[in-house]
Scaffold this active site. Structure first.
Site, PDB file in Angstrom:
ATOM      1  CB  THR A  16      -2.368  -2.030   2.250  1.00 22.88           C
ATOM      2  OG1 THR A  16      -2.100  -0.636   2.334  1.00 22.88           O
ATOM      3  CG2 THR A  16      -3.194  -2.289   1.017  1.00 22.88           C
ATOM      4  N   GLY A  43      -4.822   6.814  -2.299  1.00 24.16           N
ATOM      5  CA  GLY A  43      -3.505   6.181  -2.187  1.00 24.16           C
ATOM      6  C   GLY A  43      -3.163   5.321  -3.390  1.00 24.16           C
ATOM      7  CG  ASP A  44      -0.151   2.277  -2.817  1.00 24.29           C
ATOM      8  OD1 ASP A  44       0.423   1.188  -2.918  1.00 24.29           O
ATOM      9  OD2 ASP A  44      -0.620   2.690  -1.739  1.00 24.29           O
TER      10      ASP A  44
END
Length: 329
Positions: free
Chosen positions: A194, A224-225
């Site tokens: 990321t 996702g986060d």
């Protein structure tokens, strides 16, 4: 705690993961370091002129989104069905905790710019927009749109096919004996990466930006986060800004980004202690990854519990970018 004010500071990451030094020649390492330095210098130019932290983090993240080395924007991994699905978020550390986030994007060239546009749009009441409506919105705001083919890179397509190959029933038995399975690729340091950036500006305002392509061969529609405020992204002037990278499922379940700030707020820990403890605890529950964290005085931390994490920082007072991959700091 250290109350020396280091002034405007920018910290970035380009993903944490299984980085095998043997498969990662020094020439290639240098290319990544150069790319990180380039992203740092772009944000630095903004901070140096007295610009806002939100513009600095957006600019740095855009550089990484446009670079095929990183799993965000142009270098994004593929989903199970062979698509690139991008997501991003951005947050301001001011009292109102203003934030913008977007996910399930296929045609927005720079997801971080869409996130920032959502945050700054006085007509937009929402933090988080996804899918077709998010893309329509991006287009209506004049953001740069691309054909989904723009995101295709040879390296990522190869990882996609290798991952599918490993998923075949006859290969799964062997795979189950390997740590981590196919979400990670030993030859590629960032198949789970990321990108992120945090800055504090001349006014003491912290901004955090995070962007990703998710993980290799994730299910289509998986979120996702990275676009989830408090999980992959957080900013609070009173504590710190945090941007995460790693196995997003763990960052979501443990509210990782917010947890770092909470430790500072309630336990009065330094940014270094809070970030290191959270990343260490993450490993205990099986979560691989790292975070960058930065407080309003320019103190920062870049802990990770994997082989390496692409990361770096620059202070306006020095004007020199520092970038790292392994534990050499």
């Amino acid at each position: 705690a250290d109350k020396v004010n280091h002034g405007p500071t920018l910290v970035i990451h380009g993903g944490a993961g299984i980085i095998n030094r043997n498969n990662f020649p020094e020439s290639k390492q240098k290319e990544y370091i150069d790319a990180l330095n380039g992203a740092l210098l772009v944000g630095y130019e903004i901070l140096k002129k007295g610009g806002d932290s939100i513009d600095a983090v957006e600019a740095s993240v855009r550089v990484m989104e446009d670079c095929p080395f990183f799993n965000a924007g142009k270098g994004s991994v593929f989903t199970l069905s062979g698509k690139n699905e991008l997501e991003a978020s951005i947050m301001l550390g001011i009292d109102s905790h203003t934030a913008g986030a977007c996910t399930l994007l296929h045609t927005v060239k720079n997801p971080i710019t869409l996130a920032k546009t959502l945050l700054q749009d006085p007509e937009n009441p929402h933090v988080f927009l996804g899918g077709i409506e998010a893309e329509k919105y991006a287009k209506s705001k004049g953001l740069e749109m691309v054909d989904p083919a723009y995101f295709w890179t040879k390296q990522r397509w190869k990882q996609h096919l290798d991952g599918l190959e490993k998923k075949k029933p006859e290969n799964l038995k062997m795979l189950n004996n390997l740590d981590g399975g196919d979400s990670r690729d030993a030859d590629d340091p960032i198949s789970m990466g990321t990108v992120g950036a945090i800055a504090v500006d001349i006014n003491g305002i912290i901004s955090t930006a995070t962007s990703t392509g998710g993980f290799n061969n994730k299910k289509d529609g998986r979120i996702g986060d990275t676009p989830l405020i408090a999980c992959g992204t957080w900013a609070d002037n009173e504590t710190c800004g945090v941007s995460g990278t790693g196995n997003g499922e763990f960052f979501i379940r443990h509210g990782v980004a917010h947890d770092v700030a909470a430790r500072m707020k309630y336990l009065k820990e330094s940014v270094q202690d809070a970030a290191s403890t959270v990343v260490r605890n993450l490993k205990k529950v099986g979560g691989d990854g790292g975070v960058i964290a930065l407080d309003k005085y320019g103190n920062f931390a870049m802990p990770f519990n994997t082989d390496g994490m692409f990361r770096g920082y620059i202070r306006v007072s020095e004007g020199v970018p520092y970038a790292y991959i392994f534990n050499e700091q």
